[in-house]
Write a protein that holds these residues in place. Sequence first.
Motif, PDB file in Angstrom:
ATOM      1  N   MET A 197      45.391  44.781  43.190  1.00  0.00           N
ATOM      2  CA  MET A 197      46.814  44.569  42.900  1.00  0.00           C
ATOM      3  C   MET A 197      47.133  44.742  41.407  1.00  0.00           C
ATOM      4  N   GLY A 198      46.105  44.951  40.600  1.00  0.00           N
ATOM      5  CA  GLY A 198      46.324  45.055  39.163  1.00  0.00           C
ATOM      6  C   GLY A 198      46.438  43.719  38.477  1.00  0.00           C
ATOM      7  N   LEU A 199      45.835  42.674  39.060  1.00  0.00           N
ATOM      8  CA  LEU A 199      45.872  41.331  38.492  1.00  0.00           C
ATOM      9  C   LEU A 199      44.534  40.990  37.840  1.00  0.00           C
ATOM     10  N   TRP A 200      44.575  40.342  36.686  1.00  0.00           N
ATOM     11  CA  TRP A 200      43.382  39.743  36.108  1.00  0.00           C
ATOM     12  C   TRP A 200      43.132  38.408  36.790  1.00  0.00           C
ATOM     13  N   VAL A 201      41.944  37.852  36.599  1.00  0.00           N
ATOM     14  CA  VAL A 201      41.574  36.608  37.283  1.00  0.00           C
ATOM     15  C   VAL A 201      40.975  35.624  36.286  1.00  0.00           C
ATOM     16  N   ILE A 202      41.448  34.383  36.333  1.00  0.00           N
ATOM     17  CA  ILE A 202      40.785  33.260  35.673  1.00  0.00           C
ATOM     18  C   ILE A 202      40.178  32.401  36.775  1.00  0.00           C
ATOM     19  N   LEU A 203      38.857  32.277  36.748  1.00  0.00           N
ATOM     20  CA  LEU A 203      38.132  31.564  37.801  1.00  0.00           C
ATOM     21  C   LEU A 203      37.874  30.133  37.374  1.00  0.00           C
TER      22      LEU A 203
END
Length: 554
Positions: A86-92
Amino acid sequence: MSRRGLRADSTQFTLEGKPFRILGGSVHYFRVPRPYWRDRLLQMKACGLNTLTTYVPWNLHEPERGTFHFHDQLDLKSYIRLAAEMGLWVILRPGPYICAEWDLGGLPSWLLQDKDMQLRTTYPGFVNAVNLYFDKLIPTVKPLMFEEGGPIIAVQVENEYGSYAKDEEYMPFIRNCLQSRGVNELLMTSDNWEGLKYGGVAGDMLAVVSELLSRGVSINLYMFHGGTNFGFMNGALDFGTYKPQVTSYDYDAPLSEAGDCTMKCQLLRNLFSQYHSEPLPQVPSPQERRAYEPVVMQQHLSLWDSLHFTDKPHRSEKALNMENLPVNNNNGQSYGYTLYETTVTSGGALNSMNNIRDRALVFVEREYVGCLDYKTQKVTLPEAKGERMLSFLVENCGRVNYGKALNDQRKGIVGDIVLNHSPLRGFNIFCLDMKPRFINRLTHTAQWKTDFRSLAVPGFLQARLNVDGSPRDTFIQMTGWGKGVVFVNGQNLGRYWFIGPQRFLYLPGHWLRSGENQIILFEEQRTNGEVVFTENADHGKTIDVYKLPFCTLL
């Protein structure tokens, strides 16, 4: 040459050496049916957000010691890959403790089998369990880190430890757990600034976000989409008074529990669009919902008749808390109800000594005589001659997820119950965690009754819903029912209680099928006779509560 990930070594974040503003939103994969993951993330992208944040619940991924689940609804790798698509970055936010208004803050209940357990410390039993869990979790997500071409740009170390802070060696231990397994992305913590209170008034959300953005601040919307605490997964609070969370995690979020783009979402989209050089994607079409015709309960089965379909009861001289029952491959019982039965030869004053966790219906010869909980600790048993069966149906209403009481979250009967000052002994204990296997046995093997003149509660009631065409989302309205749990095609939708505040349970259309669907209610107190469906839920008045995070970069 390694990629230059998220950095915080100047007055603003940089990503690949360029200024970067985090416009984040939280959506938890474990609270959203997997078929809806794509829709919820498309909605996030259309709102103008660029970063997904998600917790990782240890209790679901390792429900029994050494047994790990990372597939189907818990396929974390697929969820993160979808975000990247989706073109999203992720903070886990992998915990191990996550809070999240989730049972025990996401910690597995089998940790509490150790009577000396000290959660969220460097106590050896906890350290060993965390290491084994991270040995499985981190290799699952490491290929998705930014330095390896993935979308994960930051990882949170534990969660809100400043409000717990029992062990100064604990946070360095968790940081080392991540770094020693190859996590090289930006590490951060999240805490409340103690004593910091932000006075809010109804309707001022947009002004707050706008002010933050105007100052160049990165933000995260907790929650962008809340979802649902399906099953028995809700947590609880206890700051002197025990208060369980409800099943709905709507959170008054921009995206509603059922995935609707609310007015709040539309206003945020207009605001965030000002911080993008390109037009935002179109908002996905709303999911169609349907108010099915009411269905009448057709069959019933008393709690007592259902006991034939539980595992063999455990015999114990003293009552055992549910976590220490020898069930589920000796991992104990985690959730649901536990039935304790013993014999008495007199009536008189029954005193729980505040050892009921959390609520118990009391029966003599399977006739209801009273209820015990934190506030009500005494019940008078009627006098009669001879031996009689005394039963306690104890519900785990949800373990505390935040605060200092985490180590005290064993459930069931956790100490002596006394009758006329003498402790009760000689228990048969039934595990009623109501897992799908048990519900399936009831459905296909039990002798359900159709004569409602013999209806007895607590017990199970069954109905059939026929769906024409493609199934759609709906809500079940529980008005007129007492207290209990709803199962649809074996899926546990969650709890209801006539005292409120929640009177509607979300039923995803993907859990229904065209044709016949099975609805089973476990009802403790009173019945309505029919199940009513509605397109929309009314969860009552919302109150703005601002919990401003204080983040530290490690």
